[in-house]
Design a protein around this motif. Structure first.
Motif, PDB file in Angstrom:
ATOM      1  N   UNK A 139       0.738  -1.167   0.039  1.00  0.00           N
ATOM      2  CA  UNK A 139       0.091   0.064  -0.122  1.00  0.00           C
ATOM      3  C   UNK A 139       1.060   1.215  -0.112  1.00  0.00           C
ATOM      4  N   UNK A 140       0.523   2.273   1.082  1.00  0.00           N
ATOM      5  CA  UNK A 140       1.309   3.361   1.022  1.00  0.00           C
ATOM      6  C   UNK A 140       2.684   3.249   1.578  1.00  0.00           C
ATOM      7  N   UNK A 172      -5.991 -16.568  -8.647  1.00  0.00           N
ATOM      8  CA  UNK A 172      -6.617 -15.163  -8.130  1.00  0.00           C
ATOM      9  C   UNK A 172      -7.484 -14.395  -9.011  1.00  0.00           C
ATOM     10  N   UNK A 173      -7.033 -14.572 -10.371  1.00  0.00           N
ATOM     11  CA  UNK A 173      -7.776 -13.274 -11.021  1.00  0.00           C
ATOM     12  C   UNK A 173      -9.148 -13.616 -11.452  1.00  0.00           C
ATOM     13  N   UNK A 174      -9.768 -14.594 -10.864  1.00  0.00           N
ATOM     14  CA  UNK A 174     -11.077 -15.027 -11.024  1.00  0.00           C
ATOM     15  C   UNK A 174     -12.166 -14.137 -10.375  1.00  0.00           C
ATOM     16  N   UNK A 216     -12.362  -6.756 -10.212  1.00  0.00           N
ATOM     17  CA  UNK A 216     -11.605  -7.246  -9.164  1.00  0.00           C
ATOM     18  C   UNK A 216     -11.472  -6.193  -8.145  1.00  0.00           C
ATOM     19  N   UNK A 217     -11.751  -4.839  -8.327  1.00  0.00           N
ATOM     20  CA  UNK A 217     -11.314  -3.625  -7.326  1.00  0.00           C
ATOM     21  C   UNK A 217     -10.108  -3.004  -7.542  1.00  0.00           C
ATOM     22  N   UNK A 249       0.062  -8.379  -4.279  1.00  0.00           N
ATOM     23  CA  UNK A 249      -0.086  -8.770  -3.071  1.00  0.00           C
ATOM     24  C   UNK A 249      -1.654  -8.923  -2.791  1.00  0.00           C
ATOM     25  N   UNK A 250      -2.229  -7.632  -3.184  1.00  0.00           N
ATOM     26  CA  UNK A 250      -3.645  -7.463  -3.122  1.00  0.00           C
ATOM     27  C   UNK A 250      -4.574  -8.424  -3.887  1.00  0.00           C
ATOM     28  N   UNK A 251      -3.788  -8.729  -5.194  1.00  0.00           N
ATOM     29  CA  UNK A 251      -4.462  -9.943  -6.108  1.00  0.00           C
ATOM     30  C   UNK A 251      -4.563 -11.291  -5.473  1.00  0.00           C
ATOM     31  N   UNK A 252      -3.364 -11.459  -4.723  1.00  0.00           N
ATOM     32  CA  UNK A 252      -3.364 -12.818  -4.316  1.00  0.00           C
ATOM     33  C   UNK A 252      -4.099 -13.165  -2.927  1.00  0.00           C
TER      34      UNK A 252
END
Length: 360
Positions: A59-60, A121-123, A228-229, A335-338
């Motif tokens: 993230x930040x 993850x991408x589903x 997915x956001x 990391x967010x995707x996973x």
């Protein structure tokens, strides 16, 4: 030729590492990574994405480190819970197998391991809460037979001996840990890992068509990733995974690598996309681009979309100019995707693990 390629790739992996990756790893030691490179078979929609400090940048810029004293509710054979050390052992086993088994594309299974983690993850669909890495449902039909997953049996088979050696780890966690290991062992950024995924049965398989179509433009790319956001910045960072791997005519219909070093994780994908002159390839396959100079590299229509769109191109230019920025953003995005759709235990957000690469 294959032996020469593997020797060159090994030299790059062991002699060069971007500054962002090197500093965090040293700090970690002191304190204690597509698009799809080979999409569906002919006749199916082509999927193109498999590929996205101290411990890790998330993230930040927040830094997280997992200590061996903290445990997870994952029971091993002897009834004990798995700790950081246990997961590091599994990471090391994957890395060792990557080093020893170099008979895959360009001398490494790492790119296809990243693609497996990406496709698992991408589903994810944020509206329904379905899909994502929790479940490892690609073990079953119909998901294993989806066109976008063609060739991923190679990655699943590669990890099977690891699963047999460490049966306490779920397939879901193992596939993601394999992706993390692949990124880091290819000289990519440190990627934080949080275990806690559980395996599900075939009833949880996702419908076909949730992954990006390589032949489509920016509107399609946004539709898939927004579902997915992800935002535009994260989208471009994740597409940068095309620095590694290649397409296969026998799987996706497309053919060739995106970069000259397809087993080393860099920002070269962005540099080449901007600096090279690209032309349509004259052949009997689907529409793809080739570099005008050597005709040995390729880009997909979906790749070109991110320099045709002004908002996407802004990030392409930034990542091409700054490898450290790309590594930072990719680590956070992947990391967010996973973790999409994974019901992690409350209070585990600040307990992510980071592993020491074996070639650090």
């Amino acid at each position: 030729m294959a032996a020469t390629t593997r020797t060159f790739a090994r030299a790059l992996r062991t002699s060069t590492r971007p500054a962002l990756a090197a500093v965090p790893r040293a700090a970690f030691r002191q304190g204690g990574q597509r698009f799809n490179s080979s999409g569906p078979s002919s006749g199916s929609k082509i999927n193109w994405l498999w590929a996205s400090v101290g411990a890790a940048v998330v993230g930040g810029g927040a830094v997280y480190q997992f200590t061996p004293k903290e445990t997870w509710t994952k029971l091993k054979k002897d009834g004990s819970t798995a700790t950081f050390k246990d997961y590091q052992v599994v990471y090391n086993a994957i890395a060792k197998r990557l080093e020893e088994d170099d008979e895959y594309d360009d001398g490494s299974y790492a790119p296809v391991l990243l693609r497996l983690a990406w496709h698992a993850s991408g589903t994810y669909d944020k509206e329904t809460g379905t899909g994502g890495s929790n479940g490892a449902t690609m073990r079953f039909n119909p998901e294993s037979g989806h066109g976008a997953n063609a060739g991923l049996n190679a990655a699943r088979d590669f990890l099977e001996p690891i699963k047999e050696a460490y049966p306490w780890i779920s397939y879901s966690d193992l596939w993601i840990l394999g992706g993390v290991c692949a990124i880091q062992e290819m000289q990519g950024p440190i990627v934080p890992f949080r275990p806690g995924r559980s395996d599900r049965d075939m009833s949880a398989c996702t419908p076909d068509g949730r992954l990006p179509d390589a032949s489509q433009g920016q509107d399609h790319v946004r539709k898939i990733f927004y579902r997915m956001g992800f935002n535009d910045r994260e989208i471009v960072a994740l597409i940068g995974a095309h620095a590694v791997g290649r397409c296969h005519k026998t799987r996706s219909g497309y053919d060739g690598p995106w970069t000259f070093s397809p087993t080393v994780f860099t920002n070269d994908f962005f540099k080449l996309l901007l600096d090279e002159k690209w032309q349509w390839k004259k052949w009997d396959g689907p529409k793809q681009y080739e570099d005008k100079k050597t005709k040995s590299l390729m880009m997909l229509p979906g790749d070109m979309a991110i320099i045709e769109d002004k908002k996407f191109k802004e990030w392409v230019e930034k990542y091409a100019a700054d490898n450290d920025l790309f590594f930072s953003d990719f680590s956070a995005a992947v990391s967010k995707l996973f973790e999409l759709g994974v019901p992690f235990p409350q209070g585990s957000e600040d307990k992510k693990m980071t592993f020491t690469p074996t070639n650090a």
